[in-house]
Design a protein around this motif. Structure first.
Motif, PDB file in Angstrom:
ATOM      1  N   MET A   1       5.568  -1.748  -2.106  1.00 51.45           N
ATOM      2  CA  MET A   1       5.866  -0.758  -1.383  1.00 51.45           C
ATOM      3  C   MET A   1       6.827   0.322  -1.654  1.00 51.45           C
ATOM      4  O   MET A   1       7.751  -0.148  -1.941  1.00 51.45           O
ATOM      5  N   PRO A   2       6.665   1.543  -1.398  1.00 51.99           N
ATOM      6  CA  PRO A   2       7.596   2.462  -1.766  1.00 51.99           C
ATOM      7  C   PRO A   2       8.733   2.400  -1.071  1.00 51.99           C
ATOM      8  O   PRO A   2       8.713   1.939   0.201  1.00 51.99           O
ATOM      9  N   LYS A   3      10.147   2.637  -1.658  1.00 49.94           N
ATOM     10  CA  LYS A   3      11.330   2.519  -0.973  1.00 49.94           C
ATOM     11  C   LYS A   3      11.878   3.866  -1.370  1.00 49.94           C
ATOM     12  O   LYS A   3      12.079   4.468  -2.435  1.00 49.94           O
ATOM     13  N   ALA A  21       7.391  12.100   0.958  1.00 43.65           N
ATOM     14  CA  ALA A  21       7.260  10.417   0.694  1.00 43.65           C
ATOM     15  C   ALA A  21       6.122   9.786   1.476  1.00 43.65           C
ATOM     16  O   ALA A  21       5.366   9.099   0.802  1.00 43.65           O
ATOM     17  N   PHE A  22       6.077  10.033   2.722  1.00 42.18           N
ATOM     18  CA  PHE A  22       5.348   9.518   3.599  1.00 42.18           C
ATOM     19  C   PHE A  22       3.799  10.136   3.363  1.00 42.18           C
ATOM     20  O   PHE A  22       3.031   9.259   3.275  1.00 42.18           O
ATOM     21  N   ASP A  23       3.730  11.186   3.271  1.00 43.05           N
ATOM     22  CA  ASP A  23       2.408  11.829   2.777  1.00 43.05           C
ATOM     23  C   ASP A  23       1.962  11.474   1.586  1.00 43.05           C
ATOM     24  O   ASP A  23       0.769  11.333   1.532  1.00 43.05           O
ATOM     25  N   GLY A  24       2.755  10.972   0.447  1.00 40.77           N
ATOM     26  CA  GLY A  24       2.306  10.481  -0.858  1.00 40.77           C
ATOM     27  C   GLY A  24       1.822   8.875  -0.595  1.00 40.77           C
ATOM     28  O   GLY A  24       1.253   8.273  -1.711  1.00 40.77           O
ATOM     29  N   ILE A  25       2.098   8.470   0.532  1.00 42.34           N
ATOM     30  CA  ILE A  25       1.669   6.921   0.338  1.00 42.34           C
ATOM     31  C   ILE A  25       0.068   6.797   0.913  1.00 42.34           C
ATOM     32  O   ILE A  25      -0.298   7.559   1.536  1.00 42.34           O
ATOM     33  N   ASP A  26      -0.514   5.823   0.473  1.00 45.17           N
ATOM     34  CA  ASP A  26      -1.875   5.444   1.025  1.00 45.17           C
ATOM     35  C   ASP A  26      -1.873   4.907   2.278  1.00 45.17           C
ATOM     36  O   ASP A  26      -0.832   4.121   2.928  1.00 45.17           O
ATOM     37  N   PRO A  27      -3.087   5.068   3.057  1.00 44.69           N
ATOM     38  CA  PRO A  27      -2.990   4.384   4.462  1.00 44.69           C
ATOM     39  C   PRO A  27      -2.878   2.828   4.254  1.00 44.69           C
ATOM     40  O   PRO A  27      -3.489   2.303   3.256  1.00 44.69           O
ATOM     41  N   PHE A  53       1.429   7.890  11.533  1.00 45.48           N
ATOM     42  CA  PHE A  53       2.379   6.936  11.319  1.00 45.48           C
ATOM     43  C   PHE A  53       2.184   5.851  12.567  1.00 45.48           C
ATOM     44  O   PHE A  53       1.678   5.966  13.745  1.00 45.48           O
ATOM     45  N   ASP A  54       2.117   4.565  12.005  1.00 45.69           N
ATOM     46  CA  ASP A  54       1.790   3.347  13.026  1.00 45.69           C
ATOM     47  C   ASP A  54       2.967   3.016  13.913  1.00 45.69           C
ATOM     48  O   ASP A  54       3.902   2.356  13.186  1.00 45.69           O
ATOM     49  N   ALA A  75      -0.969   4.120   9.135  1.00 44.72           N
ATOM     50  CA  ALA A  75      -2.210   3.338   9.804  1.00 44.72           C
ATOM     51  C   ALA A  75      -3.152   3.443   8.545  1.00 44.72           C
ATOM     52  O   ALA A  75      -3.322   4.615   7.840  1.00 44.72           O
ATOM     53  N   GLU A  76      -4.065   2.496   8.989  1.00 46.26           N
ATOM     54  CA  GLU A  76      -5.446   2.333   8.029  1.00 46.26           C
ATOM     55  C   GLU A  76      -6.221   3.347   8.265  1.00 46.26           C
ATOM     56  O   GLU A  76      -6.243   3.925   9.424  1.00 46.26           O
ATOM     57  N   ALA A  77      -6.961   3.976   7.340  1.00 48.82           N
ATOM     58  CA  ALA A  77      -7.839   5.199   7.631  1.00 48.82           C
ATOM     59  C   ALA A  77      -9.114   4.773   8.399  1.00 48.82           C
ATOM     60  O   ALA A  77      -9.554   3.827   8.544  1.00 48.82           O
TER      61      ALA A  77
END
Length: 77
Positions: A1-3, A21-27, A53-54, A75-77
């Motif tokens: 997972m990204p850090k 960075a958050f926008d760049g990660i996958d659900p 955001f979950d 969150a999952e899509a």
């Protein structure tokens, strides 16, 4: 997972960097943030402004006096 360690980023630029960075990660992925203070204001900002955001999966722990590690799950899509 990204850090993402934002302790070396000027405070005025931190939230923008984190949002990018958050926008760049996958659900289903989680962005781990390392910060020098508890990121409660960021948590509230994300909860209010970022539908992906979950909030329930958010976790934070204090690893050292000047090191907080927060998990911001998407969150999952």
């Amino acid at each position: 997972m990204p850090k993402l360690d934002v302790r070396g980023v000027p405070p005025v630029n931190r939230h923008d960097r984190i949002h990018e960075a958050f926008d760049g990660i996958d659900p289903g992925e989680t962005l781990t943030i390392v910060n020098d203070h508890e990121p409660k204001p960021l948590y509230y900002e994300m909860a209010a402004e970022v539908p992906a955001f979950d909030e329930e999966g958010y976790e934070v722990r204090r690893a050292a006096p000047d090191e907080f590690v927060a998990e911001f799950p998407k969150a999952e899509a």
